[in-house]
Design a protein around this motif. Structure first.
Motif, PDB file in Angstrom:
ATOM      1  N   MET A 137       1.044  -1.139   0.184  1.00  0.00           N
ATOM      2  CA  MET A 137      -0.158  -0.101  -0.045  1.00  0.00           C
ATOM      3  C   MET A 137       0.820   1.132  -0.078  1.00  0.00           C
ATOM      4  O   MET A 137       0.608   2.302  -0.909  1.00  0.00           O
ATOM      5  CB  MET A 137      -1.060  -0.153   1.326  1.00  0.00           C
ATOM      6  CG  MET A 137      -1.606   1.294   1.524  1.00  0.00           C
ATOM      7  SD  MET A 137      -2.899   1.732   0.167  1.00  0.00           S
ATOM      8  CE  MET A 137      -4.083   0.604   1.041  1.00  0.00           C
ATOM      9  N   LEU A 138       1.900   1.205   0.748  1.00  0.00           N
ATOM     10  CA  LEU A 138       2.882   2.565   0.748  1.00  0.00           C
ATOM     11  C   LEU A 138       3.379   2.590  -0.423  1.00  0.00           C
ATOM     12  O   LEU A 138       3.640   4.093  -0.738  1.00  0.00           O
ATOM     13  CB  LEU A 138       3.739   2.401   2.114  1.00  0.00           C
ATOM     14  CG  LEU A 138       4.793   3.367   2.222  1.00  0.00           C
ATOM     15  CD1 LEU A 138       4.081   4.680   2.439  1.00  0.00           C
ATOM     16  CD2 LEU A 138       5.669   3.126   3.340  1.00  0.00           C
ATOM     17  N   THR A 139       3.972   1.779  -0.796  1.00  0.00           N
ATOM     18  CA  THR A 139       4.650   1.781  -2.327  1.00  0.00           C
ATOM     19  C   THR A 139       3.886   2.517  -3.398  1.00  0.00           C
ATOM     20  O   THR A 139       4.227   3.370  -4.103  1.00  0.00           O
ATOM     21  CB  THR A 139       5.389   0.489  -2.749  1.00  0.00           C
ATOM     22  OG1 THR A 139       4.414  -0.446  -2.870  1.00  0.00           O
ATOM     23  CG2 THR A 139       6.337   0.191  -1.759  1.00  0.00           C
ATOM     24  N   LYS A 140       2.437   2.019  -3.214  1.00  0.00           N
ATOM     25  CA  LYS A 140       1.743   2.355  -4.434  1.00  0.00           C
ATOM     26  C   LYS A 140       1.235   3.775  -4.129  1.00  0.00           C
ATOM     27  O   LYS A 140       0.972   4.686  -5.069  1.00  0.00           O
ATOM     28  CB  LYS A 140       0.433   1.524  -4.527  1.00  0.00           C
ATOM     29  CG  LYS A 140       0.728   0.011  -5.068  1.00  0.00           C
ATOM     30  CD  LYS A 140      -0.477  -0.837  -4.968  1.00  0.00           C
ATOM     31  CE  LYS A 140      -0.271  -2.158  -5.592  1.00  0.00           C
ATOM     32  NZ  LYS A 140      -1.146  -3.224  -5.675  1.00  0.00           N
ATOM     33  N   VAL A 141       0.847   4.153  -2.911  1.00  0.00           N
ATOM     34  CA  VAL A 141       0.796   5.666  -2.624  1.00  0.00           C
ATOM     35  C   VAL A 141       1.698   6.454  -2.779  1.00  0.00           C
ATOM     36  O   VAL A 141       1.399   7.547  -3.350  1.00  0.00           O
ATOM     37  CB  VAL A 141       0.300   5.736  -1.068  1.00  0.00           C
ATOM     38  CG1 VAL A 141       0.075   7.034  -0.669  1.00  0.00           C
ATOM     39  CG2 VAL A 141      -1.101   5.104  -0.904  1.00  0.00           C
ATOM     40  N   GLU A 142       3.165   6.106  -2.579  1.00  0.00           N
ATOM     41  CA  GLU A 142       4.253   6.945  -2.831  1.00  0.00           C
ATOM     42  C   GLU A 142       4.151   7.245  -4.385  1.00  0.00           C
ATOM     43  O   GLU A 142       4.753   8.316  -4.731  1.00  0.00           O
ATOM     44  CB  GLU A 142       5.398   6.523  -2.163  1.00  0.00           C
ATOM     45  CG  GLU A 142       5.591   6.697  -0.524  1.00  0.00           C
ATOM     46  CD  GLU A 142       6.965   6.547  -0.134  1.00  0.00           C
ATOM     47  OE1 GLU A 142       7.885   6.226  -0.888  1.00  0.00           O
ATOM     48  OE2 GLU A 142       7.006   6.650   0.975  1.00  0.00           O
ATOM     49  N   GLN A 143       4.200   6.261  -5.127  1.00  0.00           N
ATOM     50  CA  GLN A 143       4.247   6.232  -6.390  1.00  0.00           C
ATOM     51  C   GLN A 143       3.017   7.071  -7.209  1.00  0.00           C
ATOM     52  O   GLN A 143       3.112   7.366  -8.163  1.00  0.00           O
ATOM     53  CB  GLN A 143       4.265   4.922  -7.096  1.00  0.00           C
ATOM     54  CG  GLN A 143       5.609   4.045  -6.753  1.00  0.00           C
ATOM     55  CD  GLN A 143       5.449   2.556  -7.152  1.00  0.00           C
ATOM     56  OE1 GLN A 143       4.400   2.063  -7.428  1.00  0.00           O
ATOM     57  NE2 GLN A 143       6.552   1.912  -6.674  1.00  0.00           N
ATOM     58  N   GLY A 144       2.020   7.421  -6.306  1.00  0.00           N
ATOM     59  CA  GLY A 144       0.980   7.740  -7.077  1.00  0.00           C
ATOM     60  C   GLY A 144       0.035   6.939  -7.639  1.00  0.00           C
ATOM     61  O   GLY A 144      -1.069   7.360  -8.426  1.00  0.00           O
ATOM     62  N   ALA A 145       0.301   5.557  -7.639  1.00  0.00           N
ATOM     63  CA  ALA A 145      -0.658   4.526  -8.090  1.00  0.00           C
ATOM     64  C   ALA A 145      -2.045   4.250  -7.353  1.00  0.00           C
ATOM     65  O   ALA A 145      -2.799   3.867  -8.082  1.00  0.00           O
ATOM     66  CB  ALA A 145       0.032   3.211  -8.288  1.00  0.00           C
ATOM     67  N   LYS A 146      -1.999   4.914  -6.227  1.00  0.00           N
ATOM     68  CA  LYS A 146      -3.100   4.649  -5.393  1.00  0.00           C
ATOM     69  C   LYS A 146      -3.529   5.934  -4.451  1.00  0.00           C
ATOM     70  O   LYS A 146      -2.384   6.547  -4.033  1.00  0.00           O
ATOM     71  CB  LYS A 146      -3.008   3.285  -4.534  1.00  0.00           C
ATOM     72  CG  LYS A 146      -3.241   1.903  -5.132  1.00  0.00           C
ATOM     73  CD  LYS A 146      -4.492   1.695  -5.576  1.00  0.00           C
ATOM     74  CE  LYS A 146      -4.943   0.134  -5.857  1.00  0.00           C
ATOM     75  NZ  LYS A 146      -5.897   0.100  -6.272  1.00  0.00           N
ATOM     76  N   PRO A 147      -4.798   6.475  -4.527  1.00  0.00           N
ATOM     77  CA  PRO A 147      -4.907   7.447  -3.550  1.00  0.00           C
ATOM     78  C   PRO A 147      -4.543   7.337  -2.101  1.00  0.00           C
ATOM     79  O   PRO A 147      -4.963   6.201  -1.948  1.00  0.00           O
ATOM     80  CB  PRO A 147      -6.192   7.940  -3.936  1.00  0.00           C
ATOM     81  CG  PRO A 147      -7.053   6.537  -4.394  1.00  0.00           C
ATOM     82  CD  PRO A 147      -5.824   5.844  -5.335  1.00  0.00           C
ATOM     83  N   ALA A 148      -4.407   8.111  -1.789  1.00  0.00           N
ATOM     84  CA  ALA A 148      -3.806   7.898   0.006  1.00  0.00           C
ATOM     85  C   ALA A 148      -5.310   8.248   0.744  1.00  0.00           C
ATOM     86  O   ALA A 148      -5.869   9.089   0.551  1.00  0.00           O
ATOM     87  CB  ALA A 148      -2.896   8.903   0.558  1.00  0.00           C
ATOM     88  N   THR A 149      -5.653   7.141   1.534  1.00  0.00           N
ATOM     89  CA  THR A 149      -6.948   7.222   2.093  1.00  0.00           C
ATOM     90  C   THR A 149      -6.636   8.049   3.351  1.00  0.00           C
ATOM     91  O   THR A 149      -5.702   8.299   3.672  1.00  0.00           O
ATOM     92  CB  THR A 149      -7.637   5.916   2.437  1.00  0.00           C
ATOM     93  OG1 THR A 149      -6.710   5.336   3.580  1.00  0.00           O
ATOM     94  CG2 THR A 149      -7.735   4.991   1.476  1.00  0.00           C
ATOM     95  N   PRO A 150      -7.932   8.742   4.175  1.00  0.00           N
ATOM     96  CA  PRO A 150      -7.689   9.329   5.370  1.00  0.00           C
ATOM     97  C   PRO A 150      -6.933   8.621   6.381  1.00  0.00           C
ATOM     98  O   PRO A 150      -6.235   9.113   7.181  1.00  0.00           O
ATOM     99  CB  PRO A 150      -9.062   9.833   5.600  1.00  0.00           C
ATOM    100  CG  PRO A 150      -9.840   9.906   4.472  1.00  0.00           C
ATOM    101  CD  PRO A 150      -9.313   8.749   3.473  1.00  0.00           C
ATOM    102  N   THR A 151      -7.157   7.163   6.434  1.00  0.00           N
ATOM    103  CA  THR A 151      -6.768   6.276   7.393  1.00  0.00           C
ATOM    104  C   THR A 151      -5.114   6.106   7.178  1.00  0.00           C
ATOM    105  O   THR A 151      -4.221   6.254   8.345  1.00  0.00           O
ATOM    106  CB  THR A 151      -7.471   4.870   7.352  1.00  0.00           C
ATOM    107  OG1 THR A 151      -8.707   5.339   7.578  1.00  0.00           O
ATOM    108  CG2 THR A 151      -6.828   4.108   8.298  1.00  0.00           C
TER     109      THR A 151
END
Length: 394
Positions: free
Chosen positions: A37-51
């Motif tokens: 999850m973290l790698t995808k969020v940092e890459q912009g491949a997944k949006p970061a959820t509030p959690t």
């Protein structure tokens, strides 16, 4: 100038992670989220959820707004909203100076009507209009309450502080929203109004919800419930209690306790059956619709996105419901739709939310993350998405 897409929340997370000399695996472990999850969020491949944002902020010892980039100064300056914040800040600081001898305040009833008008503007998401008028009203109400103290005068002043909280929260000024809540408590104490005091604890719990400090948020809900026990039995008190249950449900969902979240939703639902739709009770919009909307939100916070989308399909938003609440719900649905791969539906939902509440949605971090996710997911962007991305500053 619009920011480049690399300046999304994931990029800021990576920057702070490197400042702390942490690897992705180390940060993921500290934040108790998956490495994937973290790698995808940092890459912009997944949006970061509030959690995720809140968990990472705690692990990095920063505020959530540091990761979301709030306040969004470029857009605030374009909309000429940035210049309206300093007068609000100054008006909040006059609370204990007594009556201003150069001000002849209107009657309490007239001030009450003016305060209610500002609340209506916030519900209609006319943030700029409300922000422009608020400082003068706050100063006038401060003088009125000090010159001729009464329960209603202090309640009016508390209402102006609540409006200050709404404006500063929506525009991303987290420091000022906390100050506004402190002023609201100060006025509520002088009004001897346990309901206003209980509502203030609910709003405080939302501050801690956004910052990821769920245990403190839960304690505040408990304090709010205890405060409301001092109020006389009434529909107004029931509305405040019901809203506190909804706040507790969100806190439980974000902390991973789905069973407790469901219990609070059920408790709020039972209260809503008795109160009916209560859309203008102490600045709240409680009732069966709000319970249903929170049911969708708690499912989304538990990553149960498909269930959230299905539940949203059963929600009927009344025509008279506040645009601010309706737009926030639709933005939540857009996020869930993105996560289950329904990008076209997500974009349509975002467009709908923008139509309902353009000023609010432009500054909503969830909207920005969803738009960034859509941009990353689409190899070719339709004009509608390109327009949306530029509009939010991507």
């Amino acid at each position: 100038m619009p920011r480049h897409i690399s300046e999304h929340t994931g990029e800021r997370i990576a920057q702070y992670r490197k400042l702390r000399h942490l690897t992705q695996r180390e940060l993921a472990a500290r934040a108790h989220i998956s490495y994937s999850m973290l790698t995808k969020v940092e890459q912009g491949a997944k949006p970061a959820t509030p959690t995720v944002i809140a968990a990472v902020a705690r692990a990095l010892f920063v505020q959530t707004v540091d990761l979301t980039g709030q306040p969004y100064m470029t857009e605030l300056q374009q909309d000429e909203l940035d210049v309206l914040i300093q007068p609000i800040r100054e008006a909040l600081d006059l609370y204990d100076l007594g009556a201003d001898p150069e001000i002849a305040p209107r009657s309490v009833d007239e001030l009450h009507s003016a305060a209610e008008h500002l609340c209506a503007q916030i519900r209609e998401t006319r943030i700029k209009d409300a922000a422009r008028a608020l400082p003068a009203l706050m100063i006038e109400a401060t003088t009125a309450a000090h010159a001729a103290p009464s329960e209603k005068a202090w309640q009016v002043l508390a209402s102006t502080y609540r409006t200050a909280y709404d404006i500063t929260t929506k525009l991303g000024y987290s420091d000022l929203c906390v100050v506004a809540l402190d002023r609201m408590a100060w006025a509520a104490e002088r009004a001897s109004d346990p309901v206003v005091a209980g509502v203030r604890q609910y709003l405080r719990s939302l501050v801690y919800l956004r910052s990821g400090q769920y245990d403190i948020g839960k304690r505040l809900v408990g304090v709010g419930m205890g405060t409301l026990e001092q109020a006389d039995r009434s529909r107004i008190r029931d509305v405040a209690v019901g809203q506190l249950h909804l706040g507790a449900a969100m806190l439980a969902a974000r902390s991973g306790d789905g069973d407790t979240a469901a219990e609070h939703i059920a408790d709020a639902g039972r209260i809503a059956e008795a109160t009916g739709e209560a859309m203008r009770v102490h600045w709240l919009s409680f009732g069966p619709t709000n319970v249903a909307v929170h049911q969708v939100a708690t499912l989304a916070e538990q990553y149960r996105y498909a269930e959230a989308v299905r539940a949203a399909g059963q929600v009927q938003i009344p025509a008279e419901w506040p645009a601010s609440r309706a737009a926030a719900h639709i933005a939540e649905v857009a996020r869930a739709q993105l996560w289950i791969g329904r990008s076209e539906a997500s974009l349509k939902s975002l467009q709908h939310a923008r139509e309902l509440a353009p000023q609010q949605m432009r500054y909503h971090p969830m909207v920005r993350e969803t738009v960034a996710g859509l941009v990353s997911a689409r190899r070719s962007m339709p004009d509608t998405l390109t327009n949306m991305a530029h509009w939010v500053g991507i």
